[in-house]
Scaffold this motif. Structure first.
Motif, mmCIF file in Angstrom:
data_model
loop_
_atom_site.group_PDB
_atom_site.id
_atom_site.type_symbol
_atom_site.label_atom_id
_atom_site.label_comp_id
_atom_site.label_asym_id
_atom_site.label_seq_id
_atom_site.Cartn_x
_atom_site.Cartn_y
_atom_site.Cartn_z
ATOM 1 N N ASP A 47 0.850 -1.187 0.000
ATOM 2 C CA ASP A 47 0.000 0.000 0.000
ATOM 3 C C ASP A 47 0.890 1.243 0.000
ATOM 4 O O ASP A 47 1.587 1.507 0.979
ATOM 5 C CB ASP A 47 -0.902 -0.012 1.228
ATOM 6 N N PRO A 48 0.860 2.020 -1.081
ATOM 7 C CA PRO A 48 1.749 3.189 -1.159
ATOM 8 C C PRO A 48 1.423 4.273 -0.134
ATOM 9 O O PRO A 48 2.257 5.129 0.145
ATOM 10 C CB PRO A 48 1.551 3.701 -2.585
ATOM 11 N N ASP A 49 0.223 4.234 0.451
ATOM 12 C CA ASP A 49 -0.163 5.243 1.438
ATOM 13 C C ASP A 49 0.221 4.857 2.867
ATOM 14 O O ASP A 49 -0.037 5.614 3.802
ATOM 15 C CB ASP A 49 -1.666 5.489 1.377
ATOM 16 N N CYS A 50 0.802 3.687 3.057
ATOM 17 C CA CYS A 50 1.178 3.216 4.385
ATOM 18 C C CYS A 50 2.688 3.039 4.485
ATOM 19 O O CYS A 50 3.366 2.813 3.497
ATOM 20 C CB CYS A 50 0.486 1.886 4.687
ATOM 21 N N ASP A 51 3.167 3.143 5.701
ATOM 22 C CA ASP A 51 4.588 2.935 5.945
ATOM 23 C C ASP A 51 4.744 2.178 7.260
ATOM 24 O O ASP A 51 3.770 1.726 7.853
ATOM 25 C CB ASP A 51 5.341 4.265 5.969
ATOM 26 N N SER A 54 2.572 3.302 10.145
ATOM 27 C CA SER A 54 1.193 2.813 10.145
ATOM 28 C C SER A 54 1.116 1.435 10.795
ATOM 29 O O SER A 54 0.217 1.155 11.579
ATOM 30 C CB SER A 54 0.651 2.713 8.712
#
Length: 75
Positions: A47-51, A54
């Motif tokens: 998921d590019p919106d999570c790191d 998260s």
């Protein structure tokens, strides 16, 4: 938006009360918990919106839920 409380994975982990008054998690539950954490990280990796932050937040939330249950059990 639902008014029902969030069902957390930690709510499904059995807690056992030790003779010393401490709460304990059986080893097989720890294994399942660690595998769930690994699986969650694999999902977040795509998921590019999570790191990693998260993932850490989710783990902290689960740990808080387990800790609350343990405290309630020892009262």
């Amino acid at each position: 938006m639902s008014k029902r409380p969030i069902r957390r994975a930690g709510d499904l982990i059995p807690l056992a009360a030790g003779s010393d008054g401490q709460s304990w998690i059986p080893a097989d539950a720890v294994v399942h918990l660690l595998r769930a954490i690994a699986d969650g990280h694999r999902s977040l990796a795509d998921d590019p919106d999570c790191d990693l932050n998260s993932g850490a937040d989710a783990i902290d939330s689960e740990a808080d839920a387990i800790e609350c249950r343990a405290i309630m059990q020892t009262r």
